[in-house]
Enzyme design. Structure first.
Site, PDB file in Angstrom:
ATOM      1  CG  ASP A   1      88.475  12.650  12.820  1.00  0.00           C
ATOM      2  OD1 ASP A   1      89.242  11.716  12.496  1.00  0.00           O
ATOM      3  OD2 ASP A   1      88.510  13.199  13.937  1.00  0.00           O
ATOM      4  CG  HIS A   2      91.852  13.900  11.201  1.00  0.00           C
ATOM      5  ND1 HIS A   2      92.831  13.175  11.866  1.00  0.00           N
ATOM      6  CD2 HIS A   2      91.116  14.492  12.180  1.00  0.00           C
ATOM      7  CE1 HIS A   2      92.694  13.329  13.164  1.00  0.00           C
ATOM      8  NE2 HIS A   2      91.646  14.123  13.393  1.00  0.00           N
TER       9      HIS A   2
ATOM     10  CG  ASP B   1      93.748  11.824  16.747  1.00  0.00           C
ATOM     11  OD1 ASP B   1      94.162  12.133  15.622  1.00  0.00           O
ATOM     12  OD2 ASP B   1      93.805  12.600  17.727  1.00  0.00           O
TER      13      ASP B   1
ATOM     14  CB  SER C   1      88.797  16.115  15.797  1.00  0.00           C
ATOM     15  OG  SER C   1      89.772  15.109  15.636  1.00  0.00           O
TER      16      SER C   1
ATOM     17  CG  HIS D   1      98.227  13.166  17.843  1.00  0.00           C
ATOM     18  ND1 HIS D   1      98.669  14.252  17.121  1.00  0.00           N
ATOM     19  CD2 HIS D   1      96.871  13.187  17.739  1.00  0.00           C
ATOM     20  CE1 HIS D   1      97.633  14.910  16.615  1.00  0.00           C
ATOM     21  NE2 HIS D   1      96.526  14.277  16.974  1.00  0.00           N
TER      22      HIS D   1
ATOM     23  CG  ASP E   1      89.773  11.430  16.168  1.00  0.00           C
ATOM     24  OD1 ASP E   1      90.747  11.827  15.511  1.00  0.00           O
ATOM     25  OD2 ASP E   1      89.066  12.193  16.849  1.00  0.00           O
TER      26      ASP E   1
ATOM     27  CB  THR F   1      84.873  13.167  17.370  1.00  0.00           C
ATOM     28  OG1 THR F   1      86.074  13.481  16.652  1.00  0.00           O
ATOM     29  CG2 THR F   1      83.977  12.312  16.496  1.00  0.00           C
TER      30      THR F   1
ATOM     31  CD  GLU G   1      86.113  10.283  18.839  1.00  0.00           C
ATOM     32  OE1 GLU G   1      87.013  11.005  18.363  1.00  0.00           O
ATOM     33  OE2 GLU G   1      85.612  10.465  19.964  1.00  0.00           O
TER      34      GLU G   1
END
Length: 476
Positions: free
Chosen positions: A314-315, A271, A89, A275, A48, A142, A266
């Site tokens: 996912d990104h 992620d 997500s 952030h 993620d 996710t 995951e």
């Protein structure tokens, strides 16, 4: 506090050796699968927020290639949602799991709110066992994208009940965000009780996880859950905490059977660290994710011609760029290896705001962050005037309020992460997601289908078709 990544070189050499042995074993069997059939065992790893820079930075951190970097086939995957060039997500996992794009925030539903069957549900209906593993809560976007169908990813209570109804054999990682419906407009009763009534054994911690036997249904959680019911950051972990790799390995042991299994794993806190612009947490979370990939590669080596291991994201998150280290201080990525905890944990312990405390306390404690006791931080991390001013402004801002699900993104932690990352050659462009493509890597049965450039929904459709499963009606 243990430092799982303090001495990484011998560990990296072992992982590379295991990977090379696995590739050699797989090379003796046809890539198309056992007896020309779809793969019996399928692993889908989703990092993620894990962009190309996160992968490259983690490899630089450990001094050698990641296991996933050595896969024989690589592709480039675009990630846009129906209504935005920058996905979240929920929309991203819906595309990966169903082969159909949707709008931001939706899980398992098309833009028209039509339910979309997921690869996990279709595999389960065909007789394969299913495992869902994550480092965040098992009802986060996710993991939920493989078993829930809701219009908003924040409907945790409804997602928790969907978990109970899924019948999937193995859920593992973090806990549940809203089992009692305290945040729901229409509570349905205690979801944890419903999960137990559906035949799930709830295992908490390593001892209970190890005591499980194959053949049943399991919801396994870490014993020490942090913000948002997630596992601790690797930097904040204790020796007794179950790792993502351990949850993956135990899942294999519990799921293995003649009909095969599908497992999604995951690395969710990559992620969260992005952030927060916490470079050290980002890279150690990526390495922990790669350790879980290594577990699947070892399994694939023992099941040649029957296994597919697919790694994607996912990104991207954070707009991370690899840059030259700070020329003024001579800092390098190696300096961040001394960071002994996540920046979130570090700033949370600082006395500030109504409870008192002066800015100078931050400078005094920076040494402790880098394992230098109560003294100063390493000279390479000394602050210049502009950096000090930016941190003073962040110091004066209020701490975050209610838990956002990824630690609250304290402004002080974010600015500190940007300052420290820049000194080490890791520059952050933003605190949110970006729309840059991500890497996809494949090893095993049908690996050649994942070469080239394609969309995330196309990736989902290729996986479904390779497994002999039909994409949703109307999918291209």
């Amino acid at each position: 506090m243990p430092k799982p990544f303090a001495r990484r070189a011998p560990r990296a050499a072992l992982v590379v050796f295991l990977f090379l042995a696995s590739v050699l074993a797989l090379a003796w069997s046809p890539a198309r699968g056992w007896a020309g059939q779809p793969p019996r065992y399928v692993f889908l790893f989703i990092g993620d927020g894990m962009g190309v820079a996160q992968r490259m930075g983690a490899a630089r951190w450990q001094g050698g290639p990641l296991v996933m970097d050595g896969f024989p086939v690589h592709g480039l995957t675009t990630t846009a949602a129906v209504d935005s060039p920058v996905t979240d997500s929920a929309a991203a996992v819906t595309a990966l799991a169903t082969g159909v794009k949707t709008i931001l925030g939706r899980l398992g539903l098309g833009p028209d709110l039509r339910p979309l069957p997921t690869v996990a549900e279709l595999a389960h209906a065909r007789g394969m066992r299913v495992g869902i593993v994550t480092s965040v809560s098992v009802d986060h976007a996710t993991p939920a994208g493989f078993y829930a169908h809701v219009p908003a990813r924040g409907m945790y209570h409804e997602i928790d009940h969907a978990l109970a109804a899924s019948g999937f054999e193995y859920f593992a990682g973090g806990g549940l965000r809203d089992p009692r419906g305290e945040e729901s407009r229409a509570p349905r009763g205690d979801a944890l009780e419903r999960i137990r009534a559906a035949g799930y054994a709830v295992a908490v911690g390593r001892a209970e996880l190890d005591a499980l036997r194959p053949g049943g249904r399991t919801l396994a959680m870490g014993a020490r859950l942090h913000d948002g019911q997630s596992l601790p950051y690797v930097l904040d972990a204790d020796a007794g905490d179950v790792t993502l790799a351990e949850f993956t390995a135990r899942g294999i042991a519990l799921l293995d059977n003649p009909q095969g299994f599908f497992m999604m794993v995951e690395g969710g806190k990559i992620d969260w660290a992005c952030h927060a612009n916490d470079a050290a947490a980002t890279l150690t979370e990526t390495l922990a994710f790669d350790d879980a990939v290594a577990v699947a590669v070892r399994f694939a080596a023992g099941h040649p011609g029957q296994t597919l291991v697919l790694v994607t994201a996912d990104h991207e998150c954070g707009g991370l760029a690899l840059a030259p280290p700070d020329a003024r201080t001579g800092a390098a990525l190696a300096v961040l290896r001394r960071q002994g905890m996540s920046l979130q944990r570090f700033v949370a312990a600082l006395p500030r705001g109504p409870e008192g405390g002066r800015f100078e306390e931050l400078e005094i404690r920076l040494g402790a962050l880098f394992g230098s006791g109560g003294g100063a931080a390493p000279q390479a991390m000394a602050l210049d005037g502009d950096e000090e001013q930016a941190l003073r402004v962040a110091w004066a801002r209020p701490r975050p309020g209610a838990d956002s699900g990824r630690g609250g993104n304290d402004p002080l932690a974010v600015i500190l992460g940007q300052v420290l990352g820049h000194k080490a050659g890791l520059d952050w462009g933003r605190q949110g997601h970006s729309g840059v493509p991500v890497s996809t890597s494949a090893l095993g049965v049908g690996q050649e289908r994942f070469a080239g450039t394609y969309d995330n929904a196309e990736l989902g459709r290729r996986l479904l078709r390779l497994m002999g499963l039909a994409p949703a009606p109307g999918a291209p």
